[in-house]
Motif scaffolding. Structure first.
Motif, PDB file in Angstrom:
ATOM      1  N   THR A  28      -5.343   2.796   2.101  1.00 47.90           N
ATOM      2  CA  THR A  28      -5.893   1.727   1.269  1.00 47.90           C
ATOM      3  C   THR A  28      -6.696   2.317   0.120  1.00 47.90           C
ATOM      4  O   THR A  28      -7.178   3.441   0.190  1.00 47.90           O
TER       5      THR A  28
ATOM      6  N   GLY B 284      -5.886  -2.532  -2.229  1.00 52.80           N
ATOM      7  CA  GLY B 284      -4.434  -2.470  -2.113  1.00 52.80           C
ATOM      8  C   GLY B 284      -4.042  -1.368  -1.152  1.00 52.80           C
ATOM      9  O   GLY B 284      -4.889  -0.657  -0.621  1.00 52.80           O
TER      10      GLY B 284
ATOM     11  N   TRP C 254       4.177   0.300  -2.658  1.00 47.86           N
ATOM     12  CA  TRP C 254       2.922  -0.417  -2.880  1.00 47.86           C
ATOM     13  C   TRP C 254       2.894  -1.699  -2.062  1.00 47.86           C
ATOM     14  O   TRP C 254       3.878  -2.423  -2.000  1.00 47.86           O
ATOM     15  N   ASN C 255       1.772  -1.981  -1.456  1.00 51.42           N
ATOM     16  CA  ASN C 255       1.461  -3.255  -0.799  1.00 51.42           C
ATOM     17  C   ASN C 255       2.597  -3.787   0.066  1.00 51.42           C
ATOM     18  O   ASN C 255       2.952  -3.173   1.061  1.00 51.42           O
TER      19      ASN C 255
END
Length: 98
Positions: A28, A36, A55-56
């Motif tokens: 994170t 994120g 990502w994410n």
């Protein structure tokens, strides 16, 4: 489709299909006051292999062994190594689930 061997650093509009051969643990971060997640993976095609930055939400939909398709992605260079990601405008899909 762009073969991995032909990817160039700072190249946009990358479309490729590759198999995920490894995936690290997600970590994170906080940027601009928002939290994120980011995760590194390695993908391969018959011409080579390259790092894939997830990502994410993309982190959870990709598994080792899956074949992914990247549309309108971005190729960057970090510490001398090429890496691809969906970037701001790209789309990452799993086309063959393991």
């Amino acid at each position: 489709m762009t073969p991995i061997k032909d990817l160039l650093a700072n190249q946009g509009n990358v479309s490729m299909q590759a198999q995920v051969i490894s995936k690290e643990e997600a970590r994170t971060f906080t940027k601009f006051g928002k939290e994120g997640r980011v995760c590194n993976a390695t993908v391969t095609d018959p011409t080579g292999e390259v790092a894939l930055t997830l990502w994410n939400d993309d982190i959870d939909k990709i598994k080792v062994g899956d074949t992914i398709q990247l549309e309108n992605g971005w190729c960057a260079e970090f510490k001398g190594q090429r890496q691809v990601s969906s970037g701001k405008y790209g789309k990452l899909e799993v086309v063959v689930k393991k």
